[in-house]
Design an enzyme around this catalytic site. Sequence first.
Site, PDB file in Angstrom:
ATOM      1  N   THR A   1       0.822  -1.211   0.000  1.00 46.15           N
ATOM      2  CA  THR A   1       0.000   0.000   0.000  1.00 46.15           C
ATOM      3  C   THR A   1       0.857   1.262   0.000  1.00 46.15           C
ATOM      4  OG1 THR A   1      -1.493   1.281   1.395  1.00 46.15           O
ATOM      5  CG2 THR A   1      -0.138  -0.326   2.517  1.00 46.15           C
ATOM      6  N   ASP A   2       0.309   2.333  -0.536  1.00 47.48           N
ATOM      7  CA  ASP A   2       1.011   3.623  -0.488  1.00 47.48           C
ATOM      8  C   ASP A   2       1.138   4.144   0.949  1.00 47.48           C
ATOM      9  OD1 ASP A   2      -1.665   4.323  -0.057  1.00 47.48           O
ATOM     10  OD2 ASP A   2      -1.754   5.811  -1.674  1.00 47.48           O
ATOM     11  N   GLU A   3       0.330   3.590   1.866  1.00 47.14           N
ATOM     12  CA  GLU A   3       0.360   4.097   3.247  1.00 47.14           C
ATOM     13  C   GLU A   3       1.695   3.850   3.931  1.00 47.14           C
ATOM     14  OE1 GLU A   3      -2.981   3.580   5.767  1.00 47.14           O
ATOM     15  OE2 GLU A   3      -4.396   3.547   4.110  1.00 47.14           O
TER      16      GLU A   3
ATOM     17  N   TYR B   1      -1.597  -0.288  11.234  1.00 49.01           N
ATOM     18  CA  TYR B   1      -1.806  -1.006   9.965  1.00 49.01           C
ATOM     19  C   TYR B   1      -0.642  -0.768   9.014  1.00 49.01           C
ATOM     20  CZ  TYR B   1      -3.231  -1.505   5.095  1.00 49.01           C
ATOM     21  OH  TYR B   1      -3.248  -1.812   3.755  1.00 49.01           O
TER      22      TYR B   1
ATOM     23  N   LYS C   1       2.337  -3.299   7.440  1.00 49.27           N
ATOM     24  CA  LYS C   1       2.563  -3.527   6.000  1.00 49.27           C
ATOM     25  C   LYS C   1       4.019  -3.176   5.647  1.00 49.27           C
ATOM     26  CE  LYS C   1      -0.058  -4.558   3.177  1.00 49.27           C
ATOM     27  NZ  LYS C   1      -0.511  -5.878   2.653  1.00 49.27           N
TER      28      LYS C   1
ATOM     29  N   TYR D   1     -14.579  12.287   9.018  1.00 45.34           N
ATOM     30  CA  TYR D   1     -13.605  12.536  10.081  1.00 45.34           C
ATOM     31  C   TYR D   1     -13.017  13.951   9.959  1.00 45.34           C
ATOM     32  CZ  TYR D   1     -13.245   7.388  10.658  1.00 45.34           C
ATOM     33  OH  TYR D   1     -13.485   6.047  10.873  1.00 45.34           O
TER      34      TYR D   1
HETATM   35  P1  NAD Z   1      -9.938  -7.085   2.843  1.00 41.05           P
HETATM   36  O1  NAD Z   1      -9.905  -6.741   4.289  1.00 41.05           O
HETATM   37  O2  NAD Z   1     -11.167  -6.801   2.052  1.00 41.05           O
HETATM   38  O3  NAD Z   1      -9.625  -8.650   2.653  1.00 41.05           O
HETATM   39  C1  NAD Z   1      -8.619  -9.295   3.367  1.00 41.05           C
HETATM   40  C2  NAD Z   1      -8.768 -10.804   3.160  1.00 41.05           C
HETATM   41  O4  NAD Z   1      -7.698 -11.452   3.854  1.00 41.05           O
HETATM   42  C3  NAD Z   1     -10.085 -11.368   3.713  1.00 41.05           C
HETATM   43  O5  NAD Z   1     -10.652 -12.270   2.792  1.00 41.05           O
HETATM   44  C4  NAD Z   1      -9.649 -12.094   4.980  1.00 41.05           C
HETATM   45  O6  NAD Z   1     -10.487 -13.187   5.324  1.00 41.05           O
HETATM   46  C5  NAD Z   1      -8.243 -12.529   4.607  1.00 41.05           C
HETATM   47  N1  NAD Z   1      -7.397 -12.758   5.786  1.00 41.05           N
HETATM   48  C6  NAD Z   1      -7.247 -11.921   6.851  1.00 41.05           C
HETATM   49  N2  NAD Z   1      -6.429 -12.492   7.761  1.00 41.05           N
HETATM   50  C7  NAD Z   1      -6.028 -13.682   7.229  1.00 41.05           C
HETATM   51  C8  NAD Z   1      -5.171 -14.715   7.686  1.00 41.05           C
HETATM   52  N3  NAD Z   1      -4.546 -14.641   8.877  1.00 41.05           N
HETATM   53  N4  NAD Z   1      -4.980 -15.787   6.899  1.00 41.05           N
HETATM   54  C9  NAD Z   1      -5.609 -15.893   5.695  1.00 41.05           C
HETATM   55  N5  NAD Z   1      -6.448 -14.938   5.231  1.00 41.05           N
HETATM   56  C10 NAD Z   1      -6.652 -13.856   5.983  1.00 41.05           C
HETATM   57  O7  NAD Z   1      -8.666  -6.369   2.205  1.00 41.05           O
HETATM   58  P2  NAD Z   1      -8.490  -5.672   0.774  1.00 41.05           P
HETATM   59  O8  NAD Z   1      -8.968  -4.279   0.850  1.00 41.05           O
HETATM   60  O9  NAD Z   1      -9.016  -6.575  -0.256  1.00 41.05           O
HETATM   61  O10 NAD Z   1      -6.892  -5.620   0.696  1.00 41.05           O
HETATM   62  C11 NAD Z   1      -6.171  -6.730   0.168  1.00 41.05           C
HETATM   63  C12 NAD Z   1      -4.687  -6.399   0.210  1.00 41.05           C
HETATM   64  O11 NAD Z   1      -4.423  -5.233  -0.566  1.00 41.05           O
HETATM   65  C13 NAD Z   1      -4.148  -6.116   1.602  1.00 41.05           C
HETATM   66  O12 NAD Z   1      -2.879  -6.694   1.705  1.00 41.05           O
HETATM   67  C14 NAD Z   1      -4.065  -4.598   1.660  1.00 41.05           C
HETATM   68  O13 NAD Z   1      -3.041  -4.175   2.524  1.00 41.05           O
HETATM   69  C15 NAD Z   1      -3.739  -4.273   0.217  1.00 41.05           C
HETATM   70  N6  NAD Z   1      -4.173  -2.935  -0.241  1.00 41.05           N
HETATM   71  C16 NAD Z   1      -5.484  -2.557  -0.088  1.00 41.05           C
HETATM   72  C17 NAD Z   1      -5.888  -1.307  -0.583  1.00 41.05           C
HETATM   73  C18 NAD Z   1      -7.321  -0.846  -0.457  1.00 41.05           C
HETATM   74  O14 NAD Z   1      -7.624   0.296  -0.824  1.00 41.05           O
HETATM   75  N7  NAD Z   1      -8.253  -1.672   0.002  1.00 41.05           N
HETATM   76  C19 NAD Z   1      -4.969  -0.472  -1.200  1.00 41.05           C
HETATM   77  C20 NAD Z   1      -3.639  -0.897  -1.330  1.00 41.05           C
HETATM   78  C21 NAD Z   1      -3.265  -2.146  -0.855  1.00 41.05           C
HETATM   79  O1  TDX Z   2     -16.050   6.782   8.389  1.00 39.01           O
HETATM   80  C1  TDX Z   2     -15.057   7.244   7.795  1.00 39.01           C
HETATM   81  N1  TDX Z   2     -14.927   8.596   7.679  1.00 39.01           N
HETATM   82  C2  TDX Z   2     -13.874   9.198   7.068  1.00 39.01           C
HETATM   83  O2  TDX Z   2     -13.804  10.442   6.989  1.00 39.01           O
HETATM   84  C3  TDX Z   2     -14.030   6.406   7.218  1.00 39.01           C
HETATM   85  C4  TDX Z   2     -14.119   4.905   7.309  1.00 39.01           C
HETATM   86  C5  TDX Z   2     -12.954   7.016   6.603  1.00 39.01           C
HETATM   87  N2  TDX Z   2     -12.872   8.380   6.554  1.00 39.01           N
HETATM   88  C6  TDX Z   2     -11.694   8.980   5.902  1.00 39.01           C
HETATM   89  C7  TDX Z   2     -10.356   8.491   6.412  1.00 39.01           C
HETATM   90  C8  TDX Z   2      -9.471   8.579   5.185  1.00 39.01           C
HETATM   91  O3  TDX Z   2      -8.959   9.888   5.058  1.00 39.01           O
HETATM   92  O4  TDX Z   2     -11.743   8.579   4.533  1.00 39.01           O
HETATM   93  C9  TDX Z   2     -10.425   8.305   4.028  1.00 39.01           C
HETATM   94  C10 TDX Z   2     -10.387   6.870   3.544  1.00 39.01           C
HETATM   95  O5  TDX Z   2     -10.484   6.036   4.682  1.00 39.01           O
HETATM   96  P1  TDX Z   2     -10.499   4.432   4.539  1.00 39.01           P
HETATM   97  O6  TDX Z   2     -11.544   4.039   3.551  1.00 39.01           O
HETATM   98  O7  TDX Z   2     -10.549   3.857   5.910  1.00 39.01           O
HETATM   99  O8  TDX Z   2      -9.107   4.152   3.822  1.00 39.01           O
HETATM  100  P2  TDX Z   2      -7.596   4.533   4.220  1.00 39.01           P
HETATM  101  O9  TDX Z   2      -7.446   4.684   5.669  1.00 39.01           O
HETATM  102  O10 TDX Z   2      -7.175   5.678   3.341  1.00 39.01           O
HETATM  103  O11 TDX Z   2      -6.853   3.180   3.773  1.00 39.01           O
HETATM  104  C11 TDX Z   2      -7.231   2.491   2.566  1.00 39.01           C
HETATM  105  O12 TDX Z   2      -6.342   2.706   1.523  1.00 39.01           O
HETATM  106  C12 TDX Z   2      -5.074   2.127   1.608  1.00 39.01           C
HETATM  107  C13 TDX Z   2      -7.358   1.004   2.820  1.00 39.01           C
HETATM  108  O13 TDX Z   2      -8.241   0.786   3.899  1.00 39.01           O
HETATM  109  C14 TDX Z   2      -6.041   0.372   3.076  1.00 39.01           C
HETATM  110  O14 TDX Z   2      -6.163  -1.036   3.204  1.00 39.01           O
HETATM  111  C15 TDX Z   2      -5.133   0.665   1.948  1.00 39.01           C
HETATM  112  O15 TDX Z   2      -3.862   0.183   2.239  1.00 39.01           O
END
Ligand code: NAD
Ligand code: TDX
Length: 345
Positions: free
Chosen positions: A125-127, A150, A154, A207
């Site tokens: 992730t970019d985070e 988190y 990562k 937020y």
């Molecule tokens: P998500 O939370 O929707 O899904 C995570 C999955 O991992 C779930 O199916 C869960 O059951 C499984 N899991 C959790 N713990 C586990 C364990 N111990 N063993 C096996 N499986 C397990 O997450 P997502 O948003 O789909 O993100 C997927 C990946 O991409 C993550 O690694 C996250 O860091 C990365 N990522 C997400 C975003 C985003 O915007 N969502 C952006 C950049 C990177």
């Molecule tokens: O209720 C909310 N109110 C609000 O203002 C929530 C849930 C979020 N926010 C804000 C926080 C962030 O600035 O919105 C923005 C996005 O929040 P999230 O959806 O929680 O994402 P973020 O924290 O940016 O992280 C996401 O992007 C990078 C994913 O959850 C991560 O898994 C990924 O790595």
Amino acid sequence: MRILITGGCGFIGSNLVRYLLHHEPAAHVVNLDLLTYAGNASNLADLAGDSRYELVRADVADRDAVRELFRGRKFDSVLHLAAESHVDRSIHDSTPFIRTNVVGTQVLLDAAKEFGIRRFVQVSTDEVYGSLGPSGLFTETTPLCPSSPYSASKAAADLLVGAYHHTFGMPTLITRCSNNYGPYQFPEKLIPLFISNLLRGEQVPVYGDGLNVRDWIHVEDHCAGIVAVWRSGRPGEVYNLGGRCEKTNLALTHELIALAGRTFAAIRYVADRPGHDRRYAIDCSKAEQELGWTPKVDFSVGLRETFDWYRAHPAWVESIRNGEYRSYYERQYGGKTAANTSVSE
Ligand code: NAD
Ligand code: TDX
């Protein structure tokens, strides 16, 4: 060619399983997923009976289970997505984040080393780069400076992946992507949470001042980027993936309110997230130049389609909004239940 995808029942993982089966006719996918609160086997219900797809329920941090799986199959590649992925939950309790994101990655790396995996892609992730000021972009050489438990977990995993390449010559690659949106995203993240609240006539919790900036990418573009890195990336390298689509949370909230036909009275400002990163923005030119990948989905089109997907899948949303989700929501949003945040406009 057998490919292990971890976390394939989550948001990005389920989109990636489907993308890979569609675009790689030779691929057989084994999906290793623990089915935590965020994992939903029904996300891939349409693949039931597909001989190229198999779900194995196990914990990536369970060394014996992972070795057993690798011993029984001859995996060509690993695409590692399994993670605890929600920043707010990591602020409440970082324990599962360390176990899954750090220990789980180490366990997988050890198995990949022992069984001679040809490609190991760490989906990150970019985070991990921390927060930007009003200008500038994250590049692959930006120092790691994670802010939340988190993102720290990562970053730790990314460092392990790099170390296994450096020390053991393992063919590892890392993707670092910006905020994803699209179908099957668990409604604790901003876009699906706000859409599902708006569809129920409830307020949306913004937020702080709502001026934090995120760079949005459609999940389909992210999946295409992961596959491009898997196919053509150089081992040992990091590739940033992003949508070139910066938005303040407030601007995005206004777009969602417009799609729902609601008014600004739907916004409820709530206490800021502790340690809230101000701005993320990704320079993805390395992936574009080296891999020929680029984000394609126009944000307003992708957002409308995503909104429509949630409207068309009320049963999927409602099955999640029960049980554990309700207690999470009440804890996270000041004890307000969904029922008492409704507004009449
Ligand atoms: P998500 O939370 O929707 O899904 C995570 C999955 O991992 C779930 O199916 C869960 O059951 C499984 N899991 C959790 N713990 C586990 C364990 N111990 N063993 C096996 N499986 C397990 O997450 P997502 O948003 O789909 O993100 C997927 C990946 O991409 C993550 O690694 C996250 O860091 C990365 N990522 C997400 C975003 C985003 O915007 N969502 C952006 C950049 C990177
Ligand atoms: O209720 C909310 N109110 C609000 O203002 C929530 C849930 C979020 N926010 C804000 C926080 C962030 O600035 O919105 C923005 C996005 O929040 P999230 O959806 O929680 O994402 P973020 O924290 O940016 O992280 C996401 O992007 C990078 C994913 O959850 C991560 O898994 C990924 O790595």
